[in-house]
Write a protein that holds these residues in place. Structure first.
Motif: not given
Lengths: 1182, 485
Positions: A359, A366-367, A1084, B74, B77-79, B82, B304
């Motif tokens: 990953r 974009l991430n 998270s 995850t 994650f990123g764009a 939560l 995703l």
């Protein structure tokens, strides 16, 4: 009658503070020369006058001069006055012909040479000498003197020679000379300060002329004007408030003061087109009476700049030049880790479970997935088993022994600013001229960049006859800049990465780009394109070249119509034409990436690029600015009853237009030499795009598109009005009346109407106005005996100024922008740009000002103190609306705020002998503001978190800084706060507004400058300090508490870790010794368990942002007159200057608030530069 | 004398120049900006893409057909945010207080434009009465759709007995951003308004569908039919839904059902199938099955992999079902096989929540089945399935086809096969929860599993969470409005 003026220069070696004298029945003609000898004062008198005096007997020892004079002139038919270091003796019996003598000085007390003083309608006249002195004998006592010269143009002084006020007459004459010194320019008229009740301030032009760190005249005002705060911190820049006059008057409109050059408003960003060497005078208008003549744009105060004119007399050639050595930027400024600390930390936080190798190395910009920094690559290689633990550790150890600071330093060159100005001025009674030529070379610290400016400024004044005067001026600026793609790096970059190897070869850093080393070979093979990146070699793969020509053309005429009534016309035109070219070759990394964005590999392995693979991306911007002003006004100036009544009145109309149009074209595959480029299918590239390219750039991760918008990355052509066509018509008038030189009344009125799009006409009918009064107490007979007091006046003003919304920014109606939507009928749409606000109205500020001006102790101490209150209502701004109303915000009248403050200016001559003098100037301003209301439709603040980061909260000042009450860490290393009820918690979303601590404001509360000037013979040392105090800032703290540590795309100012990371919580018990939360790799987990902002936005991290800097220390040497004669020069001086020296700062973290105060949202700490700069300069006058 | 003449001349010149500023000097319009005045302007307002596409639609992860994948952690994650994790867990407040973009903010922005058009278009200049009425009708249709979404997010499912007292969202009827007080309307009031708007619009709308982004009479009829289904008024729904299906052949744009067999055959538009991203169904505006575009971004079918199709939902497919091609059995990037037959959606990056052709076909069939027209319903379903599955798998089994409850249940399952991980299942779950015959078919458990199939998290849907709570920042601004429990 024969008058003999005696002007003697005392020539004794010692200067005595006090007088010792023994005399028996001595005539004054013998006593006064002795006093002159002992005191060092100049004496003005004539022998015939002294003949009337009775002889005097006295015996004094060590008595102050003024007391001696009091004794000598007791019961004499003469009186005297002391102005500065001059004693003027006058006859109390008025003759029909009188003698006029005096010194013309400027506002800082410097003598002004070359002023023409002429008796009106007569031939008699004189020109002030190099020391400012002049004398005219045999002038009619009722006549009018006409002063003309650089700062004293067309000033008429009625000699009030009539009998009953004999003692005042002398004073008056002297006072009148003072009045010449402090003419203030409002941009519409030049009036004597004595006749205006307004609040004005003027800088010391000598300091301004010598301050060499910037060619921006406004920056040179730092510390010179009480009430003008210059704040260059990132917070102020982000907030648009580097220049604030008397606090904040608006929240979302333009916060800059209005800048007026030669009577015409100028965009504050264009002010660098004015050469500071061409500036003759600056007046800052602060209160309503001073500024309301500027109407709807004057709420923020006005800075009026007047450029030089020629003066009749000898041809004068001047040269001024300086070189300012600024050195390299402080790239080691930030408190970041060194390599061994960094490697240690990187090992500790490495978590391949949270972020698996695949990953972390799969193209996904974009991430925020980019290449892997070398240390992370090694860590992954260890965890993947590619390297053994020992091999990996050995590699990491070698990285930890490398430090790259020197390598970063080698990226830069010392910055340097250089200016040469030559001016030629002179002329006759009929025609005067001022021409200057200037060259500025601003060499930044980035090698390969350049910024050069050539300027030609000319002004011609014609006096055709007694009733017609015409001037014409042109100020032409040509600026060329050139930049390549050099990177900017500092110690926030990973600390072990060198830029050149041992043999000086630039080092490759492909990991700084989009691709990991795992994927790069495959992608290079597929796309048949090298995706290596070398920051130093990449620097020369593109350029930005700009050429800007700016011309300011002004012309005007003055026609004397009838007995004091004259017509003035003023016509200004500003034209700017700029061309900016950006070229990025296909060898540029971003361009290679762009090619792969659209490259598709066919089934046979053949690559269809869809984008040119030769040439480069080429963008040209053409900018055209056209502004004009037409102003016609009638001016009336009359005095009667021997000057007992003086009236000036002004009425005029003005029309103006501003517009800047920018257009752009972008082509790909441009060949710079052949000027050719291939045609692309823009329609399909912007709509359907390319499917399954090698490196997709769309969020769907399978396609790439060119942006359809008007930008460099999108459509091939675009045109926009970067300043929308704005038009104003204005009508204005003002009147000033003075009675008996003691009582002044001022009033002004103005109405502006503009093309504010969609605004109700009713909202435009809002005239601004002001009234003011001034009492020259010092001219009252009852204060005449107080000889220690030279001048005293009290001023009071009240008025209204305003700010109008920008065209198109606000509206009483919904405003739509056109947009392109590919699938709808016609492909066009209208999208809401600005939602309507039917209640929209102008922002207005009521200003109260109370001021006092004084000169005491024989001119040794002078100053002014102003207190003000400003009440701004109907603030314009982005009004947060109820989220259910259909918008995040609208443009509207947000509410009201008030500013209270104090401006103090003090000038003192501390020591003065013939050879040595020491004078000091203190400028101090205090401003406190408060948002009193944020309107009816404001967001209610119900939770504490909403306050953090908000700078505009009702009942608090603008620029407020709020923080959590930090209560340390819990046993898990998570930050906690203390609530108002004393409870300590780490739970999220629990704080109420009362739990939040107000820490202060990030703009200075106290600000100003303290200057000292020492002169010994031809040598002058001036030390100018400026200070900003009473404000606070968030200090930069560690922000790494979760996620991964890695480089970010082509960013050489990120990647390193704050040194405090090493002191973070690691295990239970640490909370007793550290405040810094622990690290949790899984973002998270971290964000669900705790709230890191409790620490980073905690009160413990708010520090005092006060500082005092020596803005400059200047040592200048004036070559003695004897040498000058040999050189046939009028003046020659040399100067050396040291700039920007931190003297004191309130924080203990080594932070320079000018670079580290990044408290305002959207601001980022900057690398300090131009500190401790050294300048050498010379000034020659022929 | 000469001097006097000269003075007069100069004075009069200056007076002229003072007064010579003409009125129209100030009458200029900044480039690139516009106030809506002409009828055509209002037409263009309905073209703005924010009315057709939006980012956030949490129900996509709230249906019982999804499971949290091994990569659930995850998911933020990123764009992404939560919020989807919290939505999946059926948490009370899914948005952090700092998040100001949620479903309701996107919808109230849309309704502002619709209300503006409704209020002003009839007084606009330059259009015919018929043009104005047509634009008005389109705006009414758009407003009805927004209210239909709001009542189904924030109000309890429609239950005739309690609808008059159940609170939903406010009714949004005026374009005025200076409003400060909002009061929640009842579920009944919202449905009444939706029906009134659509009934007013239908006769005024264009008879044929000519653009997916714009409303037409058949789409408004389909929408009203769906509204009636959600009110369990199947008899009123059926003719409206059928009218839409009957009108499809007249459409002047390409609207209808895809034949999956054809589209997955060489030359088909779902090809190529990318090894990483799946089939090629990425352009909502080119999608034949979208009749009225109200499309949400579908992250969980575009890379995703936090949320995937659960085992039981995956088991509903027959083996030859071409729709399975829109699922991958493997994790994203790391290519590990999911346990228990779970599947990751891919290849279709949007979910249409406006009027979608297969949705209407299935609703029409459901109405027939519920109204007792079992044979017709079974025939319709078979014909529908023929476009998706091999002919051998298309017919509904005789046992099912002959039993009303079983047939309806079969149709509801077909809806899952057709529209999983789009949010439509969540809307179905709500209406079925108040339908005594089918309440038992609504799942109330979400699991998160690891790659070996171990359950690492279990979440229960409590009945009150069938309604979403208003986001915290909305409540911050409207403390008196009262939130759902």
């Amino acid at each position: 009658m024969v008058w003999v003026a005696v002007l003697t220069i005392a020539a004794q070696p010692l200067w005595a503070q006090n007088i010792s004298l023994s005399a028996k029945q001595q005539p004054l003609s013998r006593l006064l020369p002795e006093l002159k000898r002992q005191s060092g004062y100049q004496f003005f008198y004539n022998d015939a006058m002294l003949g009337k005096a009775t002889p005097v007997s006295l015996e004094v020892k060590e008595m102050p001069l003024k007391d001696v004079l009091r004794i000598i002139f007791k019961d004499q038919p003469l009186t005297y006055a002391i102005v500065a270091k001059t004693v003027v003796v006058k006859d109390t019996v008025i003759a029909s012909m009188i003698n006029v003598e005096g010194i013309v000085r400027d506002e800082s007390g410097m003598p002004v040479a070359g002023v023409s003083i002429q008796e009106k309608g007569k031939a008699k006249g004189a020109i002030s000498g190099s020391d400012g002195r002049f004398a005219i004998s045999g002038v009619g006592s009722n006549s009018t003197l006409l002063f003309s010269g650089l700062n004293v143009e067309a000033l008429e002084i009625k000699l009030n020679g009539h009998g009953d006020l004999a003692a005042v007459t002398l004073r008056t004459k002297v006072t009148a000379l003072n009045e010449v010194n402090v003419a203030v320019s409002t941009g519409y008229q030049t009036i004597s300060k004595e006749r205006s009740a307004g609040s004005y301030a003027k800088p010391d032009m000598k300091v301004i002329a010598e301050r060499s760190t910037s060619m921006n005249i406004l920056q040179r005002l730092d510390g010179q004007i009480p009430g003008l705060v210059i704040n260059n911190s990132p917070s102020a820049t982000a907030d648009g408030t580097p220049f604030l006059i008397r606090g904040l008057n608006t929240i979302n409109s333009d916060k800059n003061p209005l800048v007026v050059v030669d009577g015409i408003a100028m965009d504050v960003n264009k002010i660098t087109t004015v050469n500071p060497q061409d500036v003759a005078d600056i007046t800052v208008l602060k209160d309503a009476t001073a500024a309301s003549i500027w109407g709807a744009r004057a709420s923020n105060g006005v800075i009026v700049i007047t450029t030089k004119k020629g003066k009749a007399g000898k041809l004068k050639v001047s040269y001024d030049g300086f070189v300012n050595f600024q050195g390299k930027p402080q790239y080691d400024y930030f408190p970041m880790m060194n390599s061994s600390e960094y490697i240690k930390a990187a090992k500790e936080v490495f978590d391949p479970v949270y972020m698996p190798y695949t990953r972390a190395t799969t193209y996904d910009p974009l991430n925020s997935v980019y290449g892997l920094s070398p240390d992370r690559q090694i860590l992954y290689d260890i965890s993947r088993g590619v390297l053994t633990q020992e091999q990996g550790n050995a590699k990491l150890d070698s990285l930890s022994r490398i430090g790259n600071l020197a390598s970063i330093g080698d990226l830069y060159r010392p910055a340097r600013l250089m200016n040469h100005t030559i001016s030629v001025s002179g002329g006759s009674e009929k025609h005067t001229f001022y021409n200057s030529f200037a060259y500025t070379d601003n060499q930044s610290y980035l090698p390969g960049s350049s910024d050069k400016t050539f300027k030609l400024n000319t002004r011609q004044d014609f006096n055709f006859n007694r009733w017609l005067k015409v001037f014409i001026s042109a100020d032409l600026t040509n600026n060329n800049t050139n930049d390549n793609r050099a990177i900017v790096a500092d110690n926030r970059f990973i600390p072990y990465q060198l830029f050149r190897d041992g043999s000086g070869r630039p080092i490759d850093m492909p990991f700084m780009g989009y691709l990991s080393e795992r994927q790069r070979p495959d992608i290079e093979n597929a796309g048949k394109l090298n995706m290596n990146y070398n920051p130093i070699e990449n620097a020369n793969t593109g350029y930005t070249k700009a050429a800007t020509f700016n011309g300011r053309f002004n012309t005007g005429l003055t026609v004397q119509l009838y007995k004091g009534l004259c017509f003035e016309g003023m016509y200004g035109y500003v034209k700017e034409s700029g061309r900016r070219r950006l070229y990025d070759d296909v060898s540029n990394y971003q361009q290679r990436y762009n090619i792969l964005n659209f490259a598709v590999v066919g089934s046979n392995g053949v690559v269809n690029y869809n984008m040119p693979t030769k040439g480069g991306k080429y963008t040209v911007y053409n900018t055209s600015l056209d502004n004009w002003v037409v102003r016609n006004q009638l001016y009336y100036d009359k005095n009667w009853q021997g000057g007992k009544h003086q009236l000036t009145a002004l009425a005029g109309a003005e029309a103006q237009q501003q517009r800047t149009v920018q257009n752009r074209s972008t082509v790909y595959g441009y060949d710079v030499d052949l000027q050719t480029f291939p045609l692309l299918d823009y329609k399909s590239l912007t709509t359907t795009g390319v499917m399954y390219p090698i490196l997709p750039n769309q969020i769907d991760k399978v396609s790439s598109k060119l942006s359809a918008g008007d930008s460099e990355t999108g459509a091939y052509f675009g045109e926009s009005e970067s300043v929308p066509l704005s038009r104003f018509t204005s009508y204005y008038g003002n009147v000033a009346y003075m009675f008996n030189r003691k009582y002044n009344l001022n009033a002004s009125w103005r109405n502006d109407q503009s093309n504010l799009f969609g605004l109700n006409r009713a909202a435009q009918r809002k005239p601004v106005w002001s009234v003011g009064g001034k009492w020259n107490v010092g001219n009252e007979p009852f204060l005449q005996p107080a000889t220690w007091m030279e001048a005293l006046s009290i001023r009071a003003t009240y008025g209204l100024t305003g700010i109008s919304p920008r065209p198109g920014s606000a509206s009483s109606y919904d405003i739509f922008n056109p947009s392109i939507v590919r699938y709808v009928p016609g492909g066009q749409a209208l999208a809401i740009a600005t939602l309507s606000n039917p209640d929209l109205t102008w922002e207005s500020t009521k200003t109260y000002n109370l001021g006092i001006d004084f000169t005491v102790l024989h001119g040794r101490l002078s100053g002014s103190i102003d207190v003000y209150k400003k009440r701004t209502e109907n603030l314009l701004g982005n009004l947060p609306v109820n989220p259910l109303a259909g918008a995040n915000f609208i443009f509207g009248n947000v509410g009201s705020l008030n500013n209270n403050g104090l401006d103090v200016a003090l000038n003192s001559v501390n020591l003065q002998t013939r050879d040595f003098s020491w004078s000091s100037t203190l400028n101090l301003s205090y401003n406190k503001n408060k948002l009193t209301n944020l309107g009816l439709i404001t967001t209610p603040i119900t939770r504490g978190d909403q306050m953090i980061g908000k700078n505009y909260v009702v009942d608090y000042p603008a620029f407020s800084v709020f923080a959590y009450k930090y209560a340390g860490l819990d046993a898990m290393g998570d930050p906690q706060i203390q609530l108002a009820d004393g409870k300590i918690t780490k739970a999220q979303n629990v704080s109420k507004p009362e739990d939040i601590v107000y820490k202060g404001v990030y703009q200075p509360v106290w600000s100003g400058g303290f200057a000292n000037m020492f002169t010994y013979r031809g040598v002058t040392l001036s030390v100018n300090m400026s200070f900003n105090m009473g404000n606070v800032m968030y200090r930069p703290v560690n922000t790494l508490y979760s996620g991964t540590v890695n480089v970010s795309y082509l960013n050489f100012r990120a990647g390193n870790i704050h040194e405090e990371f090493a002191n973070r919580w690691r295990q239970p018990g640490d909370e007793k010794v550290t405040d810094i939360p622990g690290f949790i790799a899984n973002a998270s987990t971290s964000s669900s368990r705790r709230y890191i902002n409790y620490y980073t936005k905690g009160d413990v991290n708010v520090v005092d942002a006060s500082y005092i800097k020596v803005r400059d220390i200047t040592l200048s040497y004036q070559v003695p007159a004897k040498v000058l004669q040999l050189l046939r020069a009028e003046g020659l001086s040399f100067r050396a200057q040291l700039s920007n020296l931190m003297l004191w700062k309130a924080n203990r973290y080594g932070l320079d608030p000018e670079f580290s105060n990044n408290t305002a949202p959207g601001s980022a700490a900057a690398m300090p530069f131009n500190q401790k700069a050294i300048t050498v300069g010379a000034h020659l006058t022929l | 004398m000469k001097k006097v003449v000269r003075n007069i001349a100069v004075l009069s010149l200056s007076v002229i120049s003072l007064g010579s500023c003409k009125k129209d000097f100030l009458e200029v319009t900044p480039k690139g900006k516009l106030i809506a005045q002409k009828t055509v302007d209002y037409d263009l307002i309905l073209n703005q893409s924010s009315l057709h596409q939006f980012m956030t639609f949490s129900p996509m992860v709230m249906g019982d057909e999804v499971t949290g994948s091994p990569n659930f952690a995850t998911l933020g994650f990123g764009a992404s945010t939560l919020a989807d994790q919290e939505a999946f867990k059926w948490a009370d407040d899914i948005y952090l207080p700092s998040i100001t973009d949620s479903e309701i903010t996107a919808f109230v922005k849309q309704v502002y434009s619709y209300n503006k058009v409704i209020k002003e278009v009839m007084a606009s200049a330059g259009g015919t009465e018929a043009q104005k009425k047509s634009i008005l009708a389109e705006a009414l249709t758009g407003r009805a759709w927004v209210h239909f979404m709001l009542v189904n997010l924030y109000g309890k499912p429609y239950h005739a007995a309690t609808a008059a007292t159940d609170l939903a969202s406010p009714l949004f009827m005026t374009p005025d951003v200076t409003q400060t007080a909002f009061t929640r309307a009842t579920v009944q009031q919202l449905y009444d308004q939706i029906i009134a708007d659509l009934k007013e619009a239908i006769p005024l709308l264009p008879a044929t569908i000519s653009n997916r982004a714009r409303a037409a009479r058949p789409t408004a009829q389909a929408m009203l039919g769906k509204v009636y289904v959600f009110m369990q008024k199947f008899d009123e729904a059926a003719p409206l839904l059928n009218a839409f299906i009957d009108a499809l052949p007249q459409a002047t744009t390409n609207v209808g059902l895809y034949d999956y067999h054809k589209e997955f055959a060489p030359g088909g538009i779902f090809l190529p199938i990318d090894p990483m991203y799946g089939p090629s169904r990425l352009m909502v505006d080119l999608d034949k099955e979208v009749a009225y575009m109200k499309s949400a971004t579908r992250m969980y079918a575009a890379g995703l992999d936090g949320v995937i199709l659960s085992s039981w939902a995956a088991a509903l497919f027959t083996p030859g079902d071409e729709r399975l091609r829109f699922y991958s059995p493997q994790t994203w990037i790391t290519y590990e096989t999911y346990p228990n037959g779970m599947l990751r959606a891919w290849g279709q990056s949007y979910a249409n929540l406006g009027v979608t052709v297969p949705d209407v076909f299935l609703l029409a069939a459901e109405c027939k089945a519920r109204l007792g027209q079992l044979a017709e319903a079974a025939e319709d379903i078979k014909n529908f399935r023929l476009t998706r599955v091999p002919a051998s798998e298309a017919p509904v089994g005789a046992a099912v086809a002959g039993n009303k409850l079983a047939l309806v249940k079969y149709i509801l399952e077909e809806r899952i096969r057709e529209m999983a991980i789009t949010g439509n299942r969540w809307l179905d779950m709500r209406r079925l929860s108040v339908d005594p015959d089918f309440a038992g078919t609504v799942g109330d458990t979400h699991h998160i599993v690891d790659i070996k199939g171990n359950i690492t998290g279990t979440y229960k849907l409590r009945p009150e969470r069938l309604t979403m709570r208003f986001p915290i920042y909305v409540m911050d601004n409207n403390p008196n409005m009262g939130n759902n429990p």
